[in-house]
Write a protein that holds these residues in place. Structure first.
Motif, short mmCIF file in Angstrom:
data_model
loop_
_atom_site.label_atom_id
_atom_site.label_comp_id
_atom_site.label_asym_id
_atom_site.label_seq_id
_atom_site.Cartn_x
_atom_site.Cartn_y
_atom_site.Cartn_z
N MET A 126 2.48 -14.14 -2.88
CA MET A 126 3.92 -14.02 -3.13
C MET A 126 4.33 -15.33 -3.79
O MET A 126 4.71 -16.28 -3.11
CB MET A 126 4.69 -13.83 -1.82
CG MET A 126 4.49 -12.50 -1.17
SD MET A 126 5.57 -12.17 0.25
CE MET A 126 5.56 -13.67 1.18
N GLY A 127 4.17 -15.41 -5.11
CA GLY A 127 4.44 -16.67 -5.81
C GLY A 127 3.37 -17.69 -5.45
O GLY A 127 2.20 -17.46 -5.65
N ILE A 153 -1.23 -15.12 1.18
CA ILE A 153 -1.28 -14.32 2.41
C ILE A 153 -2.75 -14.15 2.77
O ILE A 153 -3.55 -13.66 1.97
CB ILE A 153 -0.62 -12.95 2.20
CG1 ILE A 153 0.81 -13.13 1.70
CG2 ILE A 153 -0.64 -12.14 3.48
CD1 ILE A 153 1.45 -11.87 1.17
N GLN A 167 0.91 -16.58 6.35
CA GLN A 167 1.27 -17.01 5.00
C GLN A 167 1.22 -18.53 4.94
O GLN A 167 1.73 -19.21 5.83
CB GLN A 167 2.67 -16.53 4.66
CG GLN A 167 2.82 -15.03 4.71
CD GLN A 167 4.27 -14.60 4.51
OE1 GLN A 167 5.14 -15.40 4.22
NE2 GLN A 167 4.53 -13.32 4.68
#
Length: 97
Positions: A31-32, A36, A47
């Protein structure tokens, strides 16, 4: 997967936390700049930021377990228990166990 010539983290790579080497797992997504990972052995999904993780090289992983071979006995003599056989040479006892 990441390329072998760079230290970029990719999906499917095994990573560990820089500050706590007990936290390691496999990358399952991004996520950017957040990575994860599925942590071993609990399978919990955590994360982390990219800069918190180190890529674990394949040569640092323990080899997979190999099935143990049973040693071949070299002093086994097949015995047919349906026939009489002397226990030792030059003895008077036959077929007694």
């Amino acid at each position: 997967m990441s390329c072998p010539d760079c230290d970029c983290i990719g999906t499917g790579d095994i990573v560990q936390h820089k500050m706590n080497a007990n936290v390691f797992g496999i990358v399952i997504g991004f996520m950017g700049t957040i990575v994860i990972i599925r942590v071993a052995p609990t399978l919990e999904v955590l994360q982390f930021h990219e800069w918190e993780l180190d890529l674990v090289e394949d040569d640092e992983l323990p080899p997979p377990p190999v099935a143990a071979k049973r040693p071949e006995p070299d002093n086994v003599i097949p015995v047919d228990f349906t026939k009489r056989r002397p226990l030792k040479p030059n003895t008077t006892t036959e077929g007694a166990a």
